[in-house]
Design an enzyme around this catalytic site. Structure first.
Site, PDB file in Angstrom:
ATOM      1  N   ASN A   7       3.184  10.439   3.185  1.00 20.14           N
ATOM      2  CA  ASN A   7       3.751   9.372   4.025  1.00 20.14           C
ATOM      3  C   ASN A   7       5.248   9.645   4.159  1.00 20.14           C
ATOM      4  O   ASN A   7       5.996   9.480   3.198  1.00 20.14           O
ATOM      5  CB  ASN A   7       3.502   8.015   3.357  1.00 20.14           C
ATOM      6  CG  ASN A   7       4.232   6.887   4.046  1.00 20.14           C
ATOM      7  OD1 ASN A   7       4.676   7.015   5.187  1.00 20.14           O
ATOM      8  ND2 ASN A   7       4.367   5.754   3.352  1.00 20.14           N
ATOM      9  N   LYS A   9       7.369   8.054   5.964  1.00 19.95           N
ATOM     10  CA  LYS A   9       8.160   6.832   6.223  1.00 19.95           C
ATOM     11  C   LYS A   9       9.150   7.102   7.360  1.00 19.95           C
ATOM     12  O   LYS A   9       8.821   7.804   8.300  1.00 19.95           O
ATOM     13  CB  LYS A   9       8.860   6.363   4.947  1.00 19.95           C
ATOM     14  CG  LYS A   9       7.934   6.345   3.730  1.00 19.95           C
ATOM     15  CD  LYS A   9       8.546   5.670   2.555  1.00 19.95           C
ATOM     16  CE  LYS A   9       7.624   5.810   1.363  1.00 19.95           C
ATOM     17  NZ  LYS A   9       7.901   4.864   0.321  1.00 19.95           N
ATOM     18  N   HIS A  85       0.962  -1.008   4.530  1.00 18.21           N
ATOM     19  CA  HIS A  85       1.808  -0.413   3.493  1.00 18.21           C
ATOM     20  C   HIS A  85       2.736  -1.505   2.962  1.00 18.21           C
ATOM     21  O   HIS A  85       3.172  -2.378   3.716  1.00 18.21           O
ATOM     22  CB  HIS A  85       2.615   0.754   4.073  1.00 18.21           C
ATOM     23  CG  HIS A  85       3.340   1.519   3.019  1.00 18.21           C
ATOM     24  ND1 HIS A  85       4.533   1.086   2.493  1.00 18.21           N
ATOM     25  CD2 HIS A  85       3.028   2.659   2.357  1.00 18.21           C
ATOM     26  CE1 HIS A  85       4.925   1.936   1.555  1.00 18.21           C
ATOM     27  NE2 HIS A  85       4.029   2.899   1.449  1.00 18.21           N
ATOM     28  N   GLU A  87       5.735  -1.669   2.355  1.00 16.15           N
ATOM     29  CA  GLU A  87       7.020  -1.830   3.071  1.00 16.15           C
ATOM     30  C   GLU A  87       6.824  -2.591   4.373  1.00 16.15           C
ATOM     31  O   GLU A  87       7.715  -3.325   4.818  1.00 16.15           O
ATOM     32  CB  GLU A  87       7.665  -0.448   3.295  1.00 16.15           C
ATOM     33  CG  GLU A  87       8.207   0.104   1.977  1.00 16.15           C
ATOM     34  CD  GLU A  87       8.151   1.610   1.842  1.00 16.15           C
ATOM     35  OE1 GLU A  87       7.975   2.307   2.853  1.00 16.15           O
ATOM     36  OE2 GLU A  87       8.278   2.099   0.708  1.00 16.15           O
ATOM     37  N   GLU A 153      -1.745   0.988  -4.260  1.00 17.70           N
ATOM     38  CA  GLU A 153      -0.347   1.340  -4.514  1.00 17.70           C
ATOM     39  C   GLU A 153       0.360   0.144  -5.152  1.00 17.70           C
ATOM     40  O   GLU A 153       0.761  -0.790  -4.443  1.00 17.70           O
ATOM     41  CB  GLU A 153       0.362   1.666  -3.200  1.00 17.70           C
ATOM     42  CG  GLU A 153      -0.212   2.839  -2.456  1.00 17.70           C
ATOM     43  CD  GLU A 153       0.827   3.434  -1.510  1.00 17.70           C
ATOM     44  OE1 GLU A 153       1.230   4.569  -1.748  1.00 17.70           O
ATOM     45  OE2 GLU A 153       1.256   2.748  -0.576  1.00 17.70           O
ATOM     46  N   GLY A 159       8.260   4.539  -5.009  1.00 17.22           N
ATOM     47  CA  GLY A 159       9.633   5.035  -4.926  1.00 17.22           C
ATOM     48  C   GLY A 159      10.493   4.744  -6.147  1.00 17.22           C
ATOM     49  O   GLY A 159      11.708   4.882  -6.102  1.00 17.22           O
ATOM     50  N   SER A 195       4.824   6.903  -6.808  1.00 15.96           N
ATOM     51  CA  SER A 195       5.539   7.857  -7.676  1.00 15.96           C
ATOM     52  C   SER A 195       4.678   9.013  -8.182  1.00 15.96           C
ATOM     53  O   SER A 195       4.800   9.437  -9.332  1.00 15.96           O
ATOM     54  CB  SER A 195       6.205   7.110  -8.835  1.00 15.96           C
ATOM     55  OG  SER A 195       7.222   6.254  -8.326  1.00 15.96           O
TER      56      SER A 195
END
Ligand code: PEP
Length: 233
Positions: A7, A9, A85, A87, A153, A159, A195
């Site tokens: 991904n 992003k 996702h 985010e 996730e 991250g 991660s």
């Protein structure tokens, strides 16, 4: 066969994308490699990996400035798309209901939705991981049958360099598997993301009910992405 999905992003230039696909040319793997690229880098002519997107509009077409529809993604050669996702949920207020609708739109356009779910740090700390993940799962998957992928996730692992223990990942994947079996959808691939790097990829991807990995930061450069591909058997 496992899925290894990158991904990117909001990262990447055309030059960087070309360099990545050039280095993927030399990779020998039986696994399915997908890169979920930003809209500007979607390119029908790529080879050595499958093309994914990071979001899909809920609308089929029309006056929705900035939205990219399912038909447009299909036309661009997209095979799968991330929906929900963390985010998108966090910064664009996407609810389970919106995620479910986006997954339906993807299926209507013969694109496989990768439905992302995962608990917050607060939910983890208060012992609510399983209930939170199960609720998110059941409220985000489309009612009608179609091939979708689930990506577990944990929000706090994305991250951050932090990951759950192998036992914790196993337990959540088993819960997701059982919930999917309960609705006769036990063949759905369940990926882990958060991660992942070249040091933990092999162990995580070998766990029961882990059908692949979703990788953010480490998918951006061939020096970190290729070693992951090489250790996933
Ligand atoms: C992600 O964004 O889906 C992700 C897993 O990111 P990272 O690998 O950087 O934690």
């Amino acid at each position: 066969m496992k899925f290894i999905i990158g991904n990117w992003k909001s990262n990447g230039t055309i030059e960087e994308k070309d360099a990545m696909f050039k280095s993927l040319k030399n990779v020998r793997t039986n696994n399915k490699i997908v890169l979920c690229l930003p809209f500007t880098l979607l390119d029908k002519n790529i080879s050595h990996a499958h093309l994914g997107a990071q979001d899909i509009s809920i609308h089929p077409n029309g006056a929705f400035t900035g939205d990219i529809s399912g038909k447009m993604l299909k036309d661009a050669g997209v095979e799968c798309v991330l929906v929900g996702h963390s985010e998108r949920r966090l910064y664009h207020n996407e609810t389970n209901d919106i995620v479910k609708n986006k997954a339906k739109v993807a299926l209507d356009n013969q694109i496989v939705p990768i439905i992302c779910i995962g608990e917050t740090l607060e939910e983890k700390k208060t012992g609510r991981t399983m209930t939170a993940v199960k609720k998110m799962l059941l409220e985000s998957i489309p009612d009608k049958y179609g091939d979708y992928i689930i990506a577990y996730e944990p929000r706090w692992a994305i991250g951050t360099g932090l990951t759950p223990t192998l036992e914790e990942i196993s337990a959540v994947h088993e819960t997701i598997f059982k919930a999917l079996r309960g609705i006769e959808h036990e063949d759905t691939p369940i990926l882990y993301g958060g991660s992942v790097n070249m040091d933990n990829a092999s162990q995580i991807s070998s766990l029961p009910h882990v059908d692949g990995l979703l990788i953010g930061g480490a998918s951006l450069k061939s020096e970190t992405f290729l070693p992951i591909i090489n250790v996933v058997k």
